[in-house]
Design an enzyme around this catalytic site. Structure first.
Site, PDB file in Angstrom:
ATOM      1  CG  ASP A 366      -2.399   0.537   0.794  1.00 10.15           C
ATOM      2  OD1 ASP A 366      -2.402   1.799   1.308  1.00 10.15           O
ATOM      3  OD2 ASP A 366      -3.320  -0.193   0.598  1.00 10.15           O
ATOM      4  NE  ARG A 443      -4.789  10.320   3.702  1.00 15.65           N
ATOM      5  CZ  ARG A 443      -4.152   9.190   3.444  1.00 15.65           C
ATOM      6  NH1 ARG A 443      -4.127   8.936   2.242  1.00 15.65           N
ATOM      7  NH2 ARG A 443      -3.810   8.302   4.310  1.00 15.65           N
ATOM      8  CD1 TRP A 477      -7.123   5.488  -9.353  1.00 16.26           C
ATOM      9  CD2 TRP A 477      -6.066   4.632 -10.997  1.00 16.26           C
ATOM     10  NE1 TRP A 477      -7.298   6.408 -10.334  1.00 16.26           N
ATOM     11  CE2 TRP A 477      -6.306   5.986 -11.286  1.00 16.26           C
ATOM     12  CE3 TRP A 477      -5.243   3.968 -11.808  1.00 16.26           C
ATOM     13  CZ2 TRP A 477      -6.009   6.735 -12.442  1.00 16.26           C
ATOM     14  CZ3 TRP A 477      -4.949   4.609 -12.980  1.00 16.26           C
ATOM     15  CH2 TRP A 477      -5.163   5.921 -13.463  1.00 16.26           C
ATOM     16  CG  ASP A 478      -6.454   5.499  -2.164  1.00 17.73           C
ATOM     17  OD1 ASP A 478      -7.746   5.888  -2.441  1.00 17.73           O
ATOM     18  OD2 ASP A 478      -5.982   5.231  -1.290  1.00 17.73           O
ATOM     19  CG  ASP A 548     -10.176   4.124   3.942  1.00 20.52           C
ATOM     20  OD1 ASP A 548     -10.036   3.013   3.116  1.00 20.52           O
ATOM     21  OD2 ASP A 548      -9.931   5.084   3.831  1.00 20.52           O
TER      22      ASP A 548
HETATM   23  C1  GLA Z   1      -6.699   5.801   1.713  1.00 20.12           C
HETATM   24  C2  GLA Z   1      -7.231   4.301   1.302  1.00 20.12           C
HETATM   25  C3  GLA Z   1      -6.654   3.447   2.231  1.00 20.12           C
HETATM   26  C4  GLA Z   1      -5.173   3.429   2.061  1.00 20.12           C
HETATM   27  C5  GLA Z   1      -4.487   4.938   2.446  1.00 20.12           C
HETATM   28  C6  GLA Z   1      -3.174   4.991   2.097  1.00 20.12           C
HETATM   29  O1  GLA Z   1      -7.335   6.048   2.860  1.00 20.12           O
HETATM   30  O2  GLA Z   1      -8.582   4.131   1.404  1.00 20.12           O
HETATM   31  O3  GLA Z   1      -6.976   1.897   2.116  1.00 20.12           O
HETATM   32  O4  GLA Z   1      -4.806   2.981   1.026  1.00 20.12           O
HETATM   33  O5  GLA Z   1      -5.345   5.731   1.662  1.00 20.12           O
HETATM   34  O6  GLA Z   1      -2.813   6.268   2.293  1.00 20.12           O
END
Ligand code: GLA
EC number: 3.2.1.22
Length: 729
Positions: A366, A443, A477-478, A548
């Protein structure tokens, strides 16, 4: 023929499986809505309707006081000439006026379904699967043409709608509002359902009676969002999960959207849906066209489960695409909740090693592997591996993981940039912003301006290089913040309000290009969890990280709500540590397993720290899921008990031939001396006997009509899961 036109009655009849959808041309070419619902041979309703004096509604033809657009049920209503309800579109002319008048020009009916230029949409694999009707409306004064696009899926109770604007005149037109669809229901005796939420509690089901006036679900956040989802349904008062009429509306789009219901003075209900007109305009030069996204409309007289099953099948097989569409998905372990940003190669390899021993198939690295990314305050945009943490690079780590027998997956967040990054220092103009104003951070990050072609091209190349640099089999892919100061340095002033939609078009291009270049990679989308769990993204990436919030009890509601529209094969669900990191709740490993096994299964905790007994349980869970995942991911899903209604939740998965099923039951809090209860199952063959694992053999009829007697168990947060197999008695 799924679509017919009767020139005598001037009626269009669309027949989708057991559904009819009927429209009619009125007066000099107004397109009126006549009927949508359970299949009928014909519908004369419009003829029988008493014509009353509608002078207070305004009449476009002064000689006929009984005709007003304000009381005519319509398919794509205009603003400004006698309809006072919410219009489907609004166009501004060069003279500043905003009144237009679209009338029927012509229509075409053909087999199959066209792609929508630059936009995701449901598709057909063979022309015979669907039929399409295009109705061309025209405002002759200015040369504006609007084509209403309807597709009927013959096998499902599905009708899709979209609209295409064309400027065939000589002046510049400004679209102020260009919704995908509008429909007028003849009464408002419905509840409406939508899926509001927040970060870590996405898609809670809310059901409210329709009230006179406007009620809406919408996003102004630059993404479909955690706070709302581009889905609404109208249901009759007596409709529940298993019976009653439902009309579902799902927008295949990932940005600002509007889903609105207006109940008027005569208790008719106008539903409209599309790109949110708020802060939107689109300049249409002569010769240019504009395509709206698609709305997928599902009718069911089999309750909410009936509607959801149609969405699931359509979205799983005719929206999702690519190599993984029909493949069972791997069981993964993700290091995020195990290590957050604090890891090194040895730590990761140890997690992967333990995972391999337990039968897990994919290791996902991650956030935190690139630039100087030791926290969320830096380095987004600098997609270069951090050698301090990973001395052998991504390739070196991926190879070690592969040698352990696991595939390797990687997290990226390609739409963002940290102000503290090389990329931002080099290209401060590459983010969404407006001149002379501060740039709000979320963020500690800014949003890259995907409305710009150069930014999209740069990202396609940069991310492609990363993905080609190691044996990467999976990508998460976030996208972790919503948009503010939405403006683009690359657009002229009169096009600034196009930025948000252009961003989404850019995003779709980038996703299309990258997923096509790497067809062997399984892509999972994510947006702070489920902040962009929408059909637009599902077209490019067949699964999404649902939330999350990994707490099993919170997940009951989140997964239940998500299942209203989205297939189980799209829902990522992981077992995490206790006390849970989001809510600090302690739940049994068994319950966490059962909740996560109700989706695309995985783990997200430091498994190297578990006891031998816990590892043994995980090994069993992994083996069990491998055995049932075809049912979970591709079976027919039934919601049985709603976590929104009380202390329990239950659902089940049934194979297409009904020879196998999997049932999950959850109880939140224990009750002393509680009443005994039965759980009535669904979707089984009544004439077939089933072995219910651990409980004996029962008839399908008994299991559905009398139910399974729930074993008496004490303790909070308990769960049970039974596998059913057809047997000869
Ligand atoms: C988001 C995603 C999490 C993780 C964090 C990493 O919050 O939803 O699952 O990947 O970013 O910064």
């Amino acid at each position: 023929m799924a679509i017919t036109y009767n020139p005598q009655t001037k009626q269009f009849h669309l027949r989708a499986d057991k559904t009819s959808y009927i429209m009619r041309l009125f007066h000099s070419g107004y397109l009126a809505h006549v009927y949508w619902g359970k299949a009928v041979r014909d519908c004369q309703a419009a003829r029988g309707f008493p014509r009353l004096n509608r002078a207070f509604s305004a009449n476009p033809f002064p000689s006929d006081r009984t005709f007003s657009l304000d009381t005519l049920p319509q398919e794509y209503p205009a603003y400004g000439n006698s309809d006072f309800r919410a219009p489907a579109y609004q166009v501004q002319l060069e003279n500043g006026s905003t009144v237009t008048d679209l009338r029927y020009k012509t229509h075409h009916i053909y087999k199959g379904k066209p792609r929508l230029n630059g936009l995701p949409a449901t598709y057909v694999e063979h022309e015979y699967e669907a039929e399409t009707l295009e109705i061309v409306l025209e405002d002759g004064l200015i040369g504006l043409r609007v084509t209403l696009q309807y597709t009927v899926y013959e096998k499902w109770n599905v009708i899709t709608r979209a609209a295409r604007f064309e400027n065939n005149g000589n002046e510049r037109l400004k679209l102020l509002r260009a919704l995908s669809m509008s429909i007028d229901f003849p009464d408002a005796d419905y509840d409406w359902i939508h899926l509001p939420g927040a970060w870590a509690r996405e898609r809670w089901v809310e059901r409210c009676p329709l009230l006179t006036g406007v009620q809406a679900a919408e996003s102004r956040r630059g993404a479909s969002s955690h706070q709302q989802n581009p889905f609404i349904a109208l249901v009759r008062k007596n409709t529940d999960e298993h019976q009653g009429e439902v009309y579902g509306f799902s927008l295949v789009y990932s940005g600002h959207f509007l889903a609105q219901i207006e109940v008027d003075q005569f208790q008719t209900a106008r539903v409209s849906m599309g790109i949110n007109p708020f802060d939107f305009t689109w300049l249409l030069e002569p010769g240019e066209s504009f395509q709206t996204p698609e709305v997928v409309m599902v009718y069911s007289d089999q309750g909410l489960n009936g509607m959801s099953q149609t969405y699931h099948e359509l979205y799983r097989t005719r929206l999702a695409r690519g190599t993984f569409r029909d493949r069972v998905r791997p069981i993964l372990i993700n290091n995020w909740e195990a290590t957050y940003f604090h890891f090194n190669e040895e730590k990761l390899v140890n997690i992967a090693k333990t995972a391999a021993e337990l039968g897990i198939e994919l290791f996902v690295l991650d956030d935190g592997w690139f630039g100087e990314r030791d926290d969320d305050r830096r380095s987004l945009g600098d997609w270069v591996v951090n050698r301090r943490k990973l001395p052998h690079g991504l390739d070196g780590l991926a190879k070690q993981v592969n040698e352990l027998g696991l595939q390797f997956g990687l997290w990226i967040e390609p739409e963002m940039v940290s102000p503290n990054s090389e990329l931002y220092r080099k290209h401060p103009d590459w983010v969404l912003h407006v001149p002379n104003r501060p740039r709000s951070e979320g963020r500690n990050q800014l949003v890259l301006d995907y409305s710009r072609q150069d930014v999209c091209d740069y990202i396609i190349e940069t991310i492609s290089n990363v993905l080609a640099s190691a044996p990467i089999a999976y990508v998460k892919w976030d996208m972790n913040r919503h948009m503010t100061e939405i403006g683009s340095a690359a657009l002229p002033p009169e096009r600034q309000r196009e930025t948000a939609h252009r961003y989404i078009l850019g995003l779709y291009r980038v996703m299309d290009e990258i997923t096509s270049r790497f067809p062997y990679i399984l892509f999972e989308s994510c947006s702070g969890g489920g902040g962009r769990f929408d059909p637009g993204i599902l077209y490019y990436m067949p699964q999404t990280w649902t939330s999350d919030n990994t707490d099993a009890i919170s997940r009951l509601k989140i997964q239940y709500g998500t299942s209203l529209v989205y297939p189980i094969s799209a829902m990522g669900a992981h077992v995490s540590a206790v006390p849970n990191h989001q809510v600090k709740r302690m739940t049994p490993l068994k319950t966490r397993g059962h909740v996560a096994m109700s989706g695309n299964f995985g783990y997200e905790l430091d498994i190297t720290k578990l006891t031998e007994k816990e590892k043994e349980t995980i090994k069993e869970q992994v083996a069990f899921y491998k055995d049932v995942r075809h049912l979970v991911q591709f079976g027919t899903f039934y919601r049985l008990l709603s976590p929104f209604a009380g202390n329990e939740a239950a659902w089940m998965f049934v194979s297409a031939d009904r020879s196998e099923a999997l049932v999950a039951y959850f109880r939140v809090l224990a009750e002393a001396n509680a009443p005994l209860s039965y759980l009535r199952l669904k979707g089984l063959d009544p004439n077939q006997d089933y072995e219910v694992e651990g409980l004996g053999v029962y008839g399908g009829d008994e299991l559905m009509y009398a139910g399974v007697a729930l074993p008496y168990r004490l303790g909070d947060f308990i769960s049970m899961m039974w596998r059913l197999k057809a047997v000869q008695r």
